[in-house]
Structure formats: C-alpha cells, structure tokens
Design a protein around this motif. Structure first.
Motif, PDB file in Angstrom:
ATOM      1  N   ILE A   1       8.891 -34.408  18.365  1.00  0.00           N
ATOM      2  CA  ILE A   1       7.683 -33.638  18.093  1.00  0.00           C
ATOM      3  C   ILE A   1       6.440 -34.520  18.127  1.00  0.00           C
ATOM      4  O   ILE A   1       5.404 -34.143  18.693  1.00  0.00           O
ATOM      5  N   ALA A   2       6.523 -35.694  17.518  1.00  0.00           N
ATOM      6  CA  ALA A   2       5.360 -36.582  17.480  1.00  0.00           C
ATOM      7  C   ALA A   2       4.951 -37.010  18.881  1.00  0.00           C
ATOM      8  O   ALA A   2       3.755 -37.049  19.212  1.00  0.00           O
ATOM      9  N   PHE A   3       5.936 -37.341  19.733  1.00  0.00           N
ATOM     10  CA  PHE A   3       5.627 -37.729  21.106  1.00  0.00           C
ATOM     11  C   PHE A   3       4.987 -36.566  21.862  1.00  0.00           C
ATOM     12  O   PHE A   3       4.069 -36.762  22.670  1.00  0.00           O
ATOM     13  N   ALA A   4       5.483 -35.356  21.622  1.00  0.00           N
ATOM     14  CA  ALA A   4       4.926 -34.183  22.303  1.00  0.00           C
ATOM     15  C   ALA A   4       3.471 -33.954  21.901  1.00  0.00           C
ATOM     16  O   ALA A   4       2.615 -33.665  22.746  1.00  0.00           O
ATOM     17  N   LEU A   5       3.168 -34.098  20.609  1.00  0.00           N
ATOM     18  CA  LEU A   5       1.794 -33.919  20.151  1.00  0.00           C
ATOM     19  C   LEU A   5       0.887 -35.011  20.709  1.00  0.00           C
ATOM     20  O   LEU A   5      -0.244 -34.729  21.128  1.00  0.00           O
ATOM     21  N   LEU A   6       1.376 -36.254  20.724  1.00  0.00           N
ATOM     22  CA  LEU A   6       0.580 -37.345  21.271  1.00  0.00           C
ATOM     23  C   LEU A   6       0.310 -37.136  22.756  1.00  0.00           C
ATOM     24  O   LEU A   6      -0.818 -37.325  23.237  1.00  0.00           O
ATOM     25  N   PHE A   7       1.342 -36.734  23.492  1.00  0.00           N
ATOM     26  CA  PHE A   7       1.198 -36.450  24.916  1.00  0.00           C
ATOM     27  C   PHE A   7       0.180 -35.345  25.158  1.00  0.00           C
ATOM     28  O   PHE A   7      -0.691 -35.447  26.040  1.00  0.00           O
ATOM     29  N   THR A   8       0.249 -34.288  24.354  1.00  0.00           N
ATOM     30  CA  THR A   8      -0.660 -33.157  24.516  1.00  0.00           C
ATOM     31  C   THR A   8      -2.104 -33.553  24.227  1.00  0.00           C
ATOM     32  O   THR A   8      -3.022 -33.189  24.971  1.00  0.00           O
ATOM     33  N   VAL A   9      -2.314 -34.304  23.152  1.00  0.00           N
ATOM     34  CA  VAL A   9      -3.675 -34.713  22.788  1.00  0.00           C
ATOM     35  C   VAL A   9      -4.284 -35.575  23.891  1.00  0.00           C
ATOM     36  O   VAL A   9      -5.443 -35.379  24.298  1.00  0.00           O
ATOM     37  N   ILE A  10      -3.518 -36.537  24.405  1.00  0.00           N
ATOM     38  CA  ILE A  10      -4.029 -37.417  25.456  1.00  0.00           C
ATOM     39  C   ILE A  10      -4.384 -36.627  26.707  1.00  0.00           C
ATOM     40  O   ILE A  10      -5.466 -36.798  27.293  1.00  0.00           O
ATOM     41  N   MET A  11      -3.487 -35.737  27.144  1.00  0.00           N
ATOM     42  CA  MET A  11      -3.734 -34.973  28.364  1.00  0.00           C
ATOM     43  C   MET A  11      -4.890 -33.994  28.188  1.00  0.00           C
ATOM     44  O   MET A  11      -5.668 -33.765  29.127  1.00  0.00           O
ATOM     45  N   CYS A  12      -5.031 -33.399  27.004  1.00  0.00           N
ATOM     46  CA  CYS A  12      -6.152 -32.485  26.769  1.00  0.00           C
ATOM     47  C   CYS A  12      -7.485 -33.228  26.811  1.00  0.00           C
ATOM     48  O   CYS A  12      -8.471 -32.714  27.352  1.00  0.00           O
ATOM     49  N   ILE A  13      -7.508 -34.435  26.244  1.00  0.00           N
ATOM     50  CA  ILE A  13      -8.733 -35.231  26.285  1.00  0.00           C
ATOM     51  C   ILE A  13      -9.106 -35.557  27.726  1.00  0.00           C
ATOM     52  O   ILE A  13     -10.274 -35.470  28.133  1.00  0.00           O
ATOM     53  N   ILE A  14      -8.109 -35.931  28.533  1.00  0.00           N
ATOM     54  CA  ILE A  14      -8.370 -36.236  29.944  1.00  0.00           C
ATOM     55  C   ILE A  14      -8.873 -34.998  30.676  1.00  0.00           C
ATOM     56  O   ILE A  14      -9.802 -35.068  31.490  1.00  0.00           O
ATOM     57  N   PHE A  15      -8.277 -33.842  30.393  1.00  0.00           N
ATOM     58  CA  PHE A  15      -8.725 -32.593  31.013  1.00  0.00           C
ATOM     59  C   PHE A  15     -10.188 -32.317  30.691  1.00  0.00           C
ATOM     60  O   PHE A  15     -10.991 -31.989  31.576  1.00  0.00           O
ATOM     61  N   VAL A  16     -10.540 -32.425  29.421  1.00  0.00           N
ATOM     62  CA  VAL A  16     -11.903 -32.124  28.995  1.00  0.00           C
ATOM     63  C   VAL A  16     -12.894 -33.094  29.631  1.00  0.00           C
ATOM     64  O   VAL A  16     -13.970 -32.696  30.104  1.00  0.00           O
ATOM     65  N   ILE A  17     -12.540 -34.375  29.670  1.00  0.00           N
ATOM     66  CA  ILE A  17     -13.429 -35.373  30.261  1.00  0.00           C
ATOM     67  C   ILE A  17     -13.648 -35.089  31.747  1.00  0.00           C
ATOM     68  O   ILE A  17     -14.786 -35.132  32.249  1.00  0.00           O
ATOM     69  N   CYS A  18     -12.564 -34.807  32.478  1.00  0.00           N
ATOM     70  CA  CYS A  18     -12.689 -34.529  33.917  1.00  0.00           C
ATOM     71  C   CYS A  18     -13.528 -33.281  34.174  1.00  0.00           C
ATOM     72  O   CYS A  18     -14.358 -33.255  35.091  1.00  0.00           O
TER      73      CYS A  18
END
Length: 231
Positions: A116-133
């Motif tokens: 679960i922790a890895f999934a949340l970390l993965f999601t947060v990182i990818m969402c930040i990249i999406f928003v920045i792009c």
C-alpha cells in the motif's frame, strides 16, 4: 463466522484466505488512488465523463482481481488474457489516455499485492509529474507555434508544381504538399501544405508574399493537428 462467509467454495486448507479487513483496506486505498489520478489527469486537460469515471474505478478493479488471483499462476494467465481483450473492444485513445490507464492499472496491481505504501508513493509522484507537465504545457507550445497547415487557393491557370518553393525555402524549414483539391467548378485549386516555420514571428510576412503570388485569394492557416491514432 464472518471469515467463513467470505471463504471461497473451492478453498483448501493450504489456501491463503484474504481477511475482510485487508480486502476493504486495499479496496479503499485503490479507490483513493483512482480519485487522485483522475484529479491530476483532469487538471488543464480536455476529458470526457466516461473516461474519468473509468480511470477512477480502474485501480480498484485491478486490485480486486490481483487479490483474488492470490498467487494462482493459471488464474493469473486467464486474467491477463481477459484484460487483453478489452483493448481490442475499445476505441483507440491518445497516447496520454493510454499511458494514464496503464498507470492506474499499475497502481491497482501494487495495492492488490499488498504494498500500500509503495502504491501511494507511486501515485503521488506520478500525479505531481502530470500536474507539472500540464501546467507547463510540456511539448505543446513549440509545436503550436511552428508547425502549421496552410490551405492556399490558386487560380486554375497557375501551375501549382513548385509555385511557392522560393517563399517556403525562405520562411520554412520543411514543407509538404499533402492535398490538392479543385473547387469553384474547377476554376480554382486548393493546396494543403504541412509546414515547419523557421520563425513563428515572421508568419504574417510569409502570408503577405503568398497572397501576392496567388492573386490575393483565400489562404487559411491552422494549427497542425497530430494524427488521431497516436499509438
């Protein structure tokens, strides 16, 4: 009593049964992940209701499937085959949509495996990249300013073969005649070019010279669209 209610009919003594608490926890986390990915995708992006609903629910669906497989190789192969059929029954999407679906499936798979922790970390990182792009319009501004589609109307007595080569060589890096269409009962031709400008600021200067060459007939400049089948 509750554990027996959720026990499978074909479970054996050596089968690892998922507890109801773990099942609900993983399901809720995957739903939260789906909502986060959906909000990140919706930021400054054109979307449809059906796609964002699918994106929000997809991690939960994948999570439940992975939990139910529970290490069974044969079931896993069958599930993979079922998911592959979905791609051929759906309308092809853009590269961004397909990438987002893969990310959602990946996050759901991680939750289904119990990380679960890895999934949340993965999601947060990818969402930040999406928003920045999306915020920076990464990869779109330059294309929108330099790559253009020109539709030039010329009279029938003007030989369109190489008629504008000297102008294009001065103002464009590349040009490609993609379509020739007769119009006005054959008295005129419409030429469609895909061009890459040398300098977007000199676009009007180029249009003025083209108007002098085609007798001040209609010229249409449009943003060059990418193909609908991106992948």
């Amino acid at each position: 009593m509750l554990e027996n209610l959720f026990k499978g009919l074909f479970d054996a003594d050596f089968t690892n049964v998922i507890s109801v608490t773990d099942f609900i926890t993983c399901l809720l986390v995957s739903l939260v992940i789906g909502v986060l990915m959906t909000l990140a995708y919706m930021y400054r992006t054109r979307y449809t209701k059906s796609f964002v609903v699918t994106l929000a629910l997809l991690p939960a669906v994948v999570c439940v499937v992975i939990m139910m497989v529970n290490g069974n190789v044969g079931t896993g192969v069958a599930v993979a085959g079922a998911f592959s059929l979905v791609r051929f029954r759906s309308v092809p999407g853009t590269a961004k949509e397909i990438c987002t679906l893969f990310l959602a499936m990946g996050a759901g798979l991680i939750v289904g495996m119990g990380y679960i922790a890895f999934a949340l970390l993965f999601t947060v990182i990818m969402c930040i990249i999406f928003v920045i792009c999306n915020r920076l319009d990464f990869g779109t501004k330059k294309n929108g300013a330099i790559f253009k589609t020109l539709t030039i109307t010329i009279p029938e007595d003007l030989d369109y073969t190489g008629a504008f080569d000297d102008i294009f060589s001065e103002y464009t890096k590349s040009n490609d005649l993609v379509r020739v269409k007769s119009t006005n009962m054959g008295s005129m031709f419409k030429l469609t070019y895909n061009v890459e400008l040398r300098d977007a600021l000199r676009e009007k200067e180029m249009l003025d010279k083209l108007r002098c060459r085609n007798g001040n007939l209609e010229i249409v400049v449009a943003k060059q669209e990418s193909t609908s089948m991106e992948l």
